[in-house]
Write a protein that holds these residues in place. Structure first.
Motif, PDB file in Angstrom:
ATOM      1  N   ALA B 145       0.954  -1.044  -0.093  1.00 43.91           N
ATOM      2  CA  ALA B 145       0.056  -0.014   0.138  1.00 43.91           C
ATOM      3  C   ALA B 145       0.886   1.299   0.153  1.00 43.91           C
ATOM      4  N   VAL B 146       1.996   1.065   0.877  1.00 42.91           N
ATOM      5  CA  VAL B 146       2.989   2.445   0.964  1.00 42.91           C
ATOM      6  C   VAL B 146       3.622   2.707  -0.283  1.00 42.91           C
ATOM      7  N   LYS B 147       3.934   1.389  -1.125  1.00 42.18           N
ATOM      8  CA  LYS B 147       4.609   1.688  -2.476  1.00 42.18           C
ATOM      9  C   LYS B 147       3.674   2.160  -3.694  1.00 42.18           C
ATOM     10  N   LYS B 148       2.478   1.723  -3.386  1.00 43.72           N
ATOM     11  CA  LYS B 148       1.268   2.014  -4.352  1.00 43.72           C
ATOM     12  C   LYS B 148       1.182   3.639  -4.254  1.00 43.72           C
ATOM     13  N   ALA B 149       0.856   4.015  -2.983  1.00 46.30           N
ATOM     14  CA  ALA B 149       0.913   5.623  -2.664  1.00 46.30           C
ATOM     15  C   ALA B 149       2.182   6.319  -3.075  1.00 46.30           C
ATOM     16  N   LEU B 150       3.246   5.869  -2.906  1.00 42.74           N
ATOM     17  CA  LEU B 150       4.369   6.637  -3.393  1.00 42.74           C
ATOM     18  C   LEU B 150       4.324   6.623  -4.618  1.00 42.74           C
TER      19      LEU B 150
END
Lengths: 189, 189
Positions: B145-150
């Motif tokens: 999720a963090v990677k996607k938001a990044l």
């Protein structure tokens, strides 16, 4: 002095960045106390986006925006939803492409999207145009402070275009201020 | 479930962007309720910067962070100032260059600045390294999720470097987790 602003539209219009820039303008360059907030819930997952800025000359104890002085709406949905939170006599700024039905004849209407399409050939910088219009329409905001915050936050390569978009927005804001209120018949833009 | 995170350091380290990315990770891709806030007052005008993220599985009625579960401190000043707001047993993540005296032996220490200097030749991406470490150290955060938001927030041209910085951060977080607690003598790093 307490001014509550909400920038609302959809994700991708750069409204969070615009809100952070307004917050830094007021907090870092105008000496105000500022709280800047975004909330994410089921609505945000539907693609809508909203960012709030509260500016005060004293400590802000209640950090939630409840009675908006200023609402920028870049979608019809955002306009319909948050107009009820706008104080009587508050400033409503809408884009003529995205918002086709104004809830009040007192709205300031700007062709932000049309302008960025014409000038830059794409929708990027619509947030900066909106910033320029807000700097012009909201008396508590200082042009130079907003410009300074904008300059220090955008990628250096985009600075010239951002400054250009800002000035375009200032001019659109000025024109909107001078325009007569929408006639009831015009409320449907 | 309510998790309060604070990212604190100085303006220019990209902590607001990192906080917005964490908020979007949890709000848009993990289905949580999130409030993300930055405040500006006299301290901010001195160059310090702090951004808060509150993540919950239900509606967030009180949007101020008071009892931090996680504190990322990228300056000694931020560490000294906000450690008192960290819950007992909360996660303290500090950079070994910027924070030379840890208030507790239980801190996670990462060489974020050293790493970005070595790998990228500059301090840019220190916020993304910190994001990676947080994704690894904070169990309520989902890596993907963090990677996607990044990925959806950084300028496309910087995506590869940002993803690289993120993975470096994940690894630094993992190493910090496996490291023994700082000895009292090491508390002065």
């Amino acid at each position: 002095m307490r001014v509550e602003l909400r920038l609302a539209g959809y994700g991708g219009q750069g409204l969070i960045t615009a809100a952070v820039i307004l917050a830094e303008a007021a907090g870092l360059y105008m000496g105000r106390e500022v709280v800047q907030t975004q909330s994410y819930g089921p609505e945000a997952r539907g693609g809508s986006s909203k960012a709030d800025v509260i500016i005060s000359d004293s400590r802000i104890n209640y950090p939630k925006a409840r009675h908006l002085d200023v609402l920028l709406a870049l979608t019809q949905e955002a306009c319909d939803k948050y107009f009820q939170n706008l104080k009587e006599g508050g400033t409503l700024l809408i884009d003529e492409t995205y918002v086709t039905v104004s809830p009040t004849p007192q709205a300031y209407v700007i062709p932000a999207r049309k302008t960025v399409r014409e000038v830059f050939g794409k929708d990027t910088f619509i947030n900066t145009v909106a910033l320029g219009a807000l700097a012009e329409l909201v008396e508590e905001l200082d042009h130079q402070a907003v410009k300074k915050a904008l300059s220090s936050r955008v990628p250096p390569k985009t600075l010239d275009d951002n400054l250009k978009a800002f000035e375009l927005g200032v001019n659109l804001g000025r024109k909107a201020k001078d325009a007569p209120p929408l006639k009831p018949a015009d409320a449907d833009l």
